[in-house]
Scaffold this motif. Sequence first.
Motif, PDB file in Angstrom:
ATOM      1  N   SER A   1       0.918  -1.085   0.275  1.00 61.85           N
ATOM      2  CA  SER A   1       0.361  -0.189   0.003  1.00 61.85           C
ATOM      3  C   SER A   1       1.283   1.754   0.207  1.00 61.85           C
ATOM      4  O   SER A   1       2.027   1.416   0.760  1.00 61.85           O
ATOM      5  N   PHE A   2       0.809   2.563  -0.391  1.00 64.42           N
ATOM      6  CA  PHE A   2       0.733   3.853  -0.378  1.00 64.42           C
ATOM      7  C   PHE A   2       0.448   4.366   0.706  1.00 64.42           C
ATOM      8  O   PHE A   2       1.178   5.752   0.625  1.00 64.42           O
ATOM      9  N   TYR A   3      -0.010   4.045   1.619  1.00 63.00           N
ATOM     10  CA  TYR A   3      -0.769   4.852   2.611  1.00 63.00           C
ATOM     11  C   TYR A   3       0.696   4.949   3.604  1.00 63.00           C
ATOM     12  O   TYR A   3       1.278   3.590   3.731  1.00 63.00           O
ATOM     13  N   LYS A   4       0.594   6.266   4.121  1.00 67.51           N
ATOM     14  CA  LYS A   4       1.552   6.583   5.050  1.00 67.51           C
ATOM     15  C   LYS A   4       1.585   7.555   6.066  1.00 67.51           C
ATOM     16  O   LYS A   4       1.257   8.767   5.818  1.00 67.51           O
ATOM     17  N   ASN A   5       1.418   7.232   7.431  1.00 72.97           N
ATOM     18  CA  ASN A   5       1.164   8.020   8.257  1.00 72.97           C
ATOM     19  C   ASN A   5       1.983   8.099   9.778  1.00 72.97           C
ATOM     20  O   ASN A   5       1.710   6.734  10.284  1.00 72.97           O
ATOM     21  N   GLU A   6       2.975   8.725   9.791  1.00 71.60           N
ATOM     22  CA  GLU A   6       3.563   8.204  10.781  1.00 71.60           C
ATOM     23  C   GLU A   6       3.212   7.897  12.341  1.00 71.60           C
ATOM     24  O   GLU A   6       3.587   7.884  13.497  1.00 71.60           O
ATOM     25  N   LYS A   7       2.507   9.238  12.644  1.00 72.35           N
ATOM     26  CA  LYS A   7       1.434   9.306  13.647  1.00 72.35           C
ATOM     27  C   LYS A   7       0.923   8.082  14.164  1.00 72.35           C
ATOM     28  O   LYS A   7       1.167   7.176  15.080  1.00 72.35           O
ATOM     29  N   MET A   8       0.356   7.161  13.015  1.00 77.19           N
ATOM     30  CA  MET A   8       0.128   5.730  12.847  1.00 77.19           C
ATOM     31  C   MET A   8       0.736   4.932  13.192  1.00 77.19           C
ATOM     32  O   MET A   8      -0.205   4.439  14.285  1.00 77.19           O
ATOM     33  N   GLU A   9       1.853   4.964  12.523  1.00 79.56           N
ATOM     34  CA  GLU A   9       2.670   3.814  12.686  1.00 79.56           C
ATOM     35  C   GLU A   9       2.745   3.858  14.205  1.00 79.56           C
ATOM     36  O   GLU A   9       2.549   3.384  14.527  1.00 79.56           O
ATOM     37  N   SER A  10       3.133   5.371  14.651  1.00 75.74           N
ATOM     38  CA  SER A  10       3.466   5.398  16.076  1.00 75.74           C
ATOM     39  C   SER A  10       2.599   4.148  17.234  1.00 75.74           C
ATOM     40  O   SER A  10       3.238   4.292  18.606  1.00 75.74           O
ATOM     41  N   LEU A  11       1.637   4.892  16.618  1.00 78.41           N
ATOM     42  CA  LEU A  11       0.343   4.108  18.089  1.00 78.41           C
ATOM     43  C   LEU A  11       0.367   2.888  17.600  1.00 78.41           C
ATOM     44  O   LEU A  11      -0.852   2.041  18.390  1.00 78.41           O
ATOM     45  N   LEU A  12      -0.025   2.620  16.435  1.00 73.69           N
ATOM     46  CA  LEU A  12       0.337   1.113  16.270  1.00 73.69           C
ATOM     47  C   LEU A  12       1.765   0.210  17.262  1.00 73.69           C
ATOM     48  O   LEU A  12       1.440  -0.637  17.501  1.00 73.69           O
ATOM     49  N   ASN A  13       2.396   0.602  17.217  1.00 75.60           N
ATOM     50  CA  ASN A  13       3.449   0.235  17.457  1.00 75.60           C
ATOM     51  C   ASN A  13       2.932   0.033  19.373  1.00 75.60           C
ATOM     52  O   ASN A  13       3.621  -0.588  20.419  1.00 75.60           O
ATOM     53  N   LYS A  14       2.981   1.453  19.602  1.00 77.49           N
ATOM     54  CA  LYS A  14       2.575   1.660  21.053  1.00 77.49           C
ATOM     55  C   LYS A  14       1.275   0.762  21.444  1.00 77.49           C
ATOM     56  O   LYS A  14       1.409  -0.061  22.902  1.00 77.49           O
ATOM     57  N   GLY A  15       0.387   0.181  19.962  1.00 78.57           N
ATOM     58  CA  GLY A  15      -0.522  -0.741  20.995  1.00 78.57           C
ATOM     59  C   GLY A  15       0.280  -1.470  20.902  1.00 78.57           C
ATOM     60  O   GLY A  15      -0.754  -2.586  22.045  1.00 78.57           O
ATOM     61  N   ARG A  16       0.923  -1.937  20.141  1.00 77.45           N
ATOM     62  CA  ARG A  16       1.182  -3.334  20.392  1.00 77.45           C
ATOM     63  C   ARG A  16       1.836  -3.630  21.110  1.00 77.45           C
ATOM     64  O   ARG A  16       1.849  -4.521  22.153  1.00 77.45           O
ATOM     65  N   LEU A  17       3.018  -2.799  21.771  1.00 78.27           N
ATOM     66  CA  LEU A  17       3.699  -3.009  23.026  1.00 78.27           C
ATOM     67  C   LEU A  17       3.083  -2.471  24.331  1.00 78.27           C
ATOM     68  O   LEU A  17       2.958  -2.868  25.439  1.00 78.27           O
ATOM     69  N   THR A  18       1.429  -2.204  24.427  1.00 78.87           N
ATOM     70  CA  THR A  18       1.054  -1.715  25.878  1.00 78.87           C
ATOM     71  C   THR A  18      -0.058  -2.461  25.624  1.00 78.87           C
ATOM     72  O   THR A  18      -0.908  -3.380  25.413  1.00 78.87           O
ATOM     73  N   ILE A  19      -0.232  -3.181  27.712  1.00 83.20           N
ATOM     74  CA  ILE A  19      -0.397  -4.298  28.413  1.00 83.20           C
ATOM     75  C   ILE A  19      -1.437  -3.853  28.818  1.00 83.20           C
ATOM     76  O   ILE A  19      -2.829  -4.824  28.495  1.00 83.20           O
ATOM     77  N   GLU A  20      -2.567  -2.406  29.455  1.00 83.54           N
ATOM     78  CA  GLU A  20      -2.418  -2.287  29.746  1.00 83.54           C
ATOM     79  C   GLU A  20      -4.230  -2.347  28.940  1.00 83.54           C
ATOM     80  O   GLU A  20      -4.083  -1.349  28.145  1.00 83.54           O
ATOM     81  N   PRO A  21      -5.271  -2.654  29.510  1.00 85.52           N
ATOM     82  CA  PRO A  21      -6.470  -2.397  28.579  1.00 85.52           C
ATOM     83  C   PRO A  21      -7.266  -1.092  28.461  1.00 85.52           C
ATOM     84  O   PRO A  21      -7.307  -0.878  26.991  1.00 85.52           O
ATOM     85  N   VAL A  22      -7.065  -0.502  29.127  1.00 86.70           N
ATOM     86  CA  VAL A  22      -7.902   0.611  28.636  1.00 86.70           C
ATOM     87  C   VAL A  22      -6.856   1.967  28.225  1.00 86.70           C
ATOM     88  O   VAL A  22      -7.048   2.144  27.373  1.00 86.70           O
ATOM     89  N   LYS A  23      -5.544   1.881  28.453  1.00 88.33           N
ATOM     90  CA  LYS A  23      -4.627   2.388  27.886  1.00 88.33           C
ATOM     91  C   LYS A  23      -4.422   1.463  26.672  1.00 88.33           C
ATOM     92  O   LYS A  23      -4.513   2.617  25.157  1.00 88.33           O
ATOM     93  N   ARG A  24      -4.624   0.931  26.125  1.00 90.37           N
ATOM     94  CA  ARG A  24      -4.557   0.349  24.454  1.00 90.37           C
ATOM     95  C   ARG A  24      -5.811   0.211  23.791  1.00 90.37           C
ATOM     96  O   ARG A  24      -5.780   0.677  22.878  1.00 90.37           O
ATOM     97  N   ALA A  25      -6.919   0.194  24.890  1.00 89.33           N
ATOM     98  CA  ALA A  25      -8.487   0.749  24.265  1.00 89.33           C
ATOM     99  C   ALA A  25      -8.105   2.477  23.401  1.00 89.33           C
ATOM    100  O   ALA A  25      -8.510   2.595  22.327  1.00 89.33           O
ATOM    101  N   GLU A  26      -7.708   3.135  23.904  1.00 91.72           N
ATOM    102  CA  GLU A  26      -7.541   4.841  24.006  1.00 91.72           C
ATOM    103  C   GLU A  26      -6.718   5.324  22.759  1.00 91.72           C
ATOM    104  O   GLU A  26      -6.848   5.712  21.545  1.00 91.72           O
ATOM    105  N   ILE A  27      -5.501   3.977  22.567  1.00 90.39           N
ATOM    106  CA  ILE A  27      -4.455   4.518  21.776  1.00 90.39           C
ATOM    107  C   ILE A  27      -5.508   3.283  19.934  1.00 90.39           C
ATOM    108  O   ILE A  27      -5.128   4.472  19.208  1.00 90.39           O
ATOM    109  N   TYR A  28      -5.670   2.122  20.317  1.00 90.58           N
ATOM    110  CA  TYR A  28      -6.702   1.629  19.081  1.00 90.58           C
ATOM    111  C   TYR A  28      -7.878   2.857  18.577  1.00 90.58           C
ATOM    112  O   TYR A  28      -8.167   2.722  17.438  1.00 90.58           O
ATOM    113  N   ASN A  29      -8.535   3.582  19.444  1.00 88.90           N
ATOM    114  CA  ASN A  29      -9.917   4.574  19.048  1.00 88.90           C
ATOM    115  C   ASN A  29      -8.867   5.909  18.611  1.00 88.90           C
ATOM    116  O   ASN A  29      -9.528   5.889  17.687  1.00 88.90           O
ATOM    117  N   GLU A  30      -8.485   6.166  19.193  1.00 89.08           N
ATOM    118  CA  GLU A  30      -7.183   7.024  18.031  1.00 89.08           C
ATOM    119  C   GLU A  30      -7.175   7.030  16.604  1.00 89.08           C
ATOM    120  O   GLU A  30      -7.044   7.599  16.179  1.00 89.08           O
TER     121      GLU A  30
END
Length: 76
Positions: free
Chosen positions: A1-30
């Motif tokens: 795909s040609f889609y690129k968004n640095e903020k999304m990449e950062s959030l995806l990595n953060k979401g993968r590494l976050t264990i706390e469910p509430v924080k993880r839900a906030e990241i994936y909502n964003e």
Amino acid sequence: SFYKNEKMESLLNKGRLTIEPVKRAEIYNEIENIVQKDVPVIPIAVVVKRIIVRNEVKNYTPSIKGYESLYNVWKK
């Protein structure tokens, strides 16, 4: 795909590494908000809905969502 968004990449990595469910839900909502804003929507079909109702049918309200609730509908 040609889609690129640095903020999304950062959030995806953060979401993968976050264990706390509430924080993880906030990241994936964003992430969802970014996707909804960035992704183009192209309608591929138009549905024409025809509604025929008899005078005896009461309390019927058509829905634009594509499904009908007949819970409060009754026949005189």
